[in-house]
Design an enzyme around this catalytic site. Sequence first.
Site, PDB file in Angstrom:
ATOM      1  N   SER A   1      26.869  41.269  66.744  1.00 18.46           N
ATOM      2  CA  SER A   1      25.573  41.492  67.391  1.00 18.46           C
ATOM      3  C   SER A   1      24.494  42.180  66.566  1.00 18.46           C
ATOM      4  CB  SER A   1      25.760  42.273  68.684  1.00 18.46           C
ATOM      5  OG  SER A   1      26.204  41.403  69.680  1.00 18.46           O
TER       6      SER A   1
ATOM      7  N   SER B   1      23.806  40.247  70.351  1.00 19.81           N
ATOM      8  CA  SER B   1      23.164  40.840  71.501  1.00 19.81           C
ATOM      9  C   SER B   1      22.040  41.820  71.159  1.00 19.81           C
ATOM     10  CB  SER B   1      24.208  41.561  72.361  1.00 19.81           C
ATOM     11  OG  SER B   1      24.752  42.654  71.660  1.00 19.81           O
TER      12      SER B   1
ATOM     13  N   LYS C   1      18.735  50.556  70.347  1.00 22.77           N
ATOM     14  CA  LYS C   1      19.242  49.578  71.328  1.00 22.77           C
ATOM     15  C   LYS C   1      19.544  50.264  72.658  1.00 22.77           C
ATOM     16  CE  LYS C   1      22.768  45.901  71.643  1.00 22.77           C
ATOM     17  NZ  LYS C   1      23.861  45.222  70.916  1.00 22.77           N
TER      18      LYS C   1
HETATM   19  N1  GLN Z   1      28.401  37.266  70.839  1.00 26.04           N
HETATM   20  C1  GLN Z   1      29.506  38.162  70.945  1.00 26.04           C
HETATM   21  C2  GLN Z   1      29.838  38.413  72.396  1.00 26.04           C
HETATM   22  O1  GLN Z   1      29.150  37.916  73.194  1.00 26.04           O
HETATM   23  C3  GLN Z   1      29.213  39.438  70.216  1.00 26.04           C
HETATM   24  C4  GLN Z   1      28.595  40.483  71.023  1.00 26.04           C
HETATM   25  C5  GLN Z   1      28.453  41.818  70.324  1.00 26.04           C
HETATM   26  O2  GLN Z   1      28.706  41.959  69.129  1.00 26.04           O
HETATM   27  N2  GLN Z   1      28.098  42.805  71.112  1.00 26.04           N
HETATM   28  O3  GLN Z   1      30.780  39.052  72.723  1.00 26.04           O
END
Ligand code: GLN
Length: 419
Positions: free
Chosen positions: A174, A150, A75
Amino acid sequence: MDITKLTALELAQKIKRRELSCVEVTRAFLEKEDIYNAFITRDKEYALKRAEEVQLRIDSGEMCSALAGVPIAVKDNICTRDFRATCGSKMLESFIPPYNATVVEKINAADMIIIGKTNMDEFAMGSTGETSFFGAALNPLDTSRCAGGSSSGSAAAVAGGLAPLALGTDTGGSVRQPAAYCGITGLKPTYGAVSRYGLIAYASSLDTIGILSKNTADAAALFEIIKGADYRDSTSFYKPCERAKKPYRVKKLDKLPLSDYAVPAYYIIACAEASSNLARYDGVRFGHRAEDTKSVEELFVKSRTRGFGSEVKKRIMLGNFVLSAGYYDEYYLKALKVKRLITEEIMKALKDCDFLLLPTVTGAAPKLNESLMNPLEMYKTDTFTVIANLTGLPALTLSDGSQLIGKPFSETDLLSYEI
Ligand code: GLN
């Protein structure tokens, strides 16, 4: 035989038996067109050179790890000296980190081959991959839908056969949520079990580095490689819990504790920490272009207003608001209390079982361009995933979308659970 359909462990075995060379394997993945927009950066030349070096080591009998010679996607919020780390943001569009994250050092030492950096929501803020400056990743199961977020690109790469394995990060779901949307496996380890050194921070008290794979056996092999305490991350710690006996006792979690408060508490804490972590992108040290001859003030304003996308700006403002005098007690402190209460309830629920079983997501993967219209609805889809981050517990999403939460450091048990 389609090399890109094999699991990571199958590839490793064929490489070990000399049925495939790791150059052949690496090339097979890199020759496939990235039709899902899964990668922000792919570097064929670099990866093939690495594969040749690794093959030499394998030939001389030096190779050591269970995944030697296997390609992996990383990532783009994880620092890599050999690739830029954009965090899905214009702010870091041309940022090449001067050092490797600990997980990257470990992957390299295990003779795995990094083939590229994957697409993601900007600074890992999002649930659909659509806040990426580089455009959304498409879901390989249905390209009219998003891959989730994400870690959108990591999930799309594994599900779409562009990489056998990928690293993602999980602050509020995410890794698990895109895994569920794309029909693959996602592991969020116990907070601290994998070093965060070299991970570009979103919300430091919740951030974890996790694994996206085709199955649990592949994830277990990679977890063995990346886990462990690291002196460069003082919050890292690893002490495997006592192995549970099979058959595992699984309890369905029908009612989430404080269900109405988990998502608000998560977003308050995450935004508060993000507002502090992202303060360093002031347009002076990052986002600066050599050809810019403007004054520092001008660069500062330009970079602050144009370097970040709107979701990131919104969250920085929200984070500053909940931490500001007068609102701190009302929002931030309250959120910390909710976090503690949820942790107590979940630990209580885990007393008489090994795992808690719950869904990962609240529905199907959203159609592209659908969810950005309604941000509140998007936040609510994190209901089932934020629990593991607020409590710090490990959680595993299986390819059918179900989620298991385990006791601290029970990853080995979680990963040996079979559907
Ligand atoms: N959807 C969550 C957020 O927007 C989780 C994001 C993540 O785990 N990086 O914060």
